[in-house]
Design an enzyme around this catalytic site. Structure first.
Site, mmCIF file in Angstrom:
data_model
loop_
_atom_site.group_PDB
_atom_site.id
_atom_site.type_symbol
_atom_site.label_atom_id
_atom_site.label_comp_id
_atom_site.label_asym_id
_atom_site.label_seq_id
_atom_site.Cartn_x
_atom_site.Cartn_y
_atom_site.Cartn_z
ATOM 1 C CG ASP A 11 -1.828 1.172 1.281
ATOM 2 O OD1 ASP A 11 -2.202 1.672 0.209
ATOM 3 O OD2 ASP A 11 -2.172 1.613 2.391
ATOM 4 C CD GLU A 72 -4.448 1.453 -2.853
ATOM 5 O OE1 GLU A 72 -4.624 0.719 -1.878
ATOM 6 O OE2 GLU A 72 -4.712 2.676 -2.856
ATOM 7 C CG ASP A 145 -2.239 3.144 8.910
ATOM 8 O OD1 ASP A 145 -2.634 4.198 8.425
ATOM 9 O OD2 ASP A 145 -2.121 2.939 10.134
#
EC number: 3.1.21.10
Lengths: 199, 199
Positions: A11, A72, A145
């Site tokens: 991410d 991502e 996260d």
């Protein structure tokens, strides 16, 4: 013969870059291996921040030797203030993988939400809960996260179409993504024509 | 004691990345050393394109061992179709420099035009001509795209303020750039507050 696949999900982010590692075994059995967030201080210059993330990503790839790295997708429409740093970190993850000849997959946030929760517009907590359930974690992913990085890896295990980085990948895009990809290609073609004199 | 400074300028781009190397001697005497364009094919995947540029940038830094690397500032307002790739390449140049402990400078396109031609809105040909004149080239820089990389290096030699990558750099920004920097900083602060729970 080895049948499992080690998937490292990323991410991307300059302040916080999530990394999640899972193993995809036979019958799509998914197991948790590792999750972490690589951080860079906002008080140092951009080059040193990127170097910190770069070193962290390389260390993770050395440690877990993934078969595929799933990142991502960054879109230029996203938050204009952070998108450049995010894109740079995604680029570093790509180069770290490519240097090791590890294939790179890209999945959009909505593909991830859809794959993990069945709802392309799921909220963060729904994603965290489903990540914990799919990977048999007895609590929500920590740090929170990093759930997105695990979700990215899970998405690749379930829907590996993102692995096709070339022209084939476009078949799996949403209409908006396809439009974006076409605009990008057109732009690149124009640019290469304009600049063709030196080639 | 060595008084000259080797400056490697980068005009970041995914399809064509310009690299220009100059030497800045005593009394701001500038000499041409090298100019080139690192190219990546639009027919391969993003990770392999970035790897090609990464390897090219590293090779240039190994060959010319610059004292400073000066990179064109990428703004999110720029062409939305190419800005992400351009930002990624700028990020790679930063990491390649930072890995070698080479300071990184950033100058905006208008700073470059102003420094090289005296006109912040000069066109491409004016920049090329002035680059050739400043560096005593007997023809325009070849390939022409790489003139921007030489101009970036020249700008750093004449106005090294861009070297200050931290807070001090902001004093040298235009009002629009300062606004941008402030928005960016605010955004980062908000983000780090929002995500502070895991820190």
């Amino acid at each position: 013969m080895r049948t499992e696949l080690i998937i490292l999900g990323v991410d991307p982010g300059l302040t916080r870059c999530g990394v999640g590692v899972i193993e995809a075994g036979a019958y799509r059995r998914l197991s948790f291996i590792h999750v972490d967030v690589i951080r860079s201080s906002i008080d140092v210059s951009q080059d040193l921040r990127l170097l910190t993330i770069w070193e962290g990503l390389n260390a993770k790839m050395d440690e877990f030797v993934p078969d595929v790295v799933s990142i991502e997708q960054v879109f230029a429409q996203h938050n204009i203030n952070t998108v450049l740093g995010t894109a740079q970190v995604a680029g570093l993850a790509m180069v770290a993988a490519a240097q090791r000849s590890i294939p790179v997959a890209v999945h959009t946030p909505s593909q991830v939400k859809l794959a993990v929760t069945g709802n392309g517009k799921a909220d963060k907590l729904q994603v965290e809960r489903m990540v914990a359930r799919i990977l048999n974690l007895n609590k929500l992913p920590d740090p929170p996260d990093a759930a997105d990085a695990l979700a990215q890896a899970i998405t690749h295990a379930l829907h590996p179409a993102g692995e096709l980085q070339g022209g084939e990948r476009e078949q799996h895009l949403t209409p908006a993504q396809r439009q974006w990809a076409e605009a990008l290609k057109k732009q690149q073609q124009n640019k290469s024509r304009m600049h063709g004199r030196g080639m």
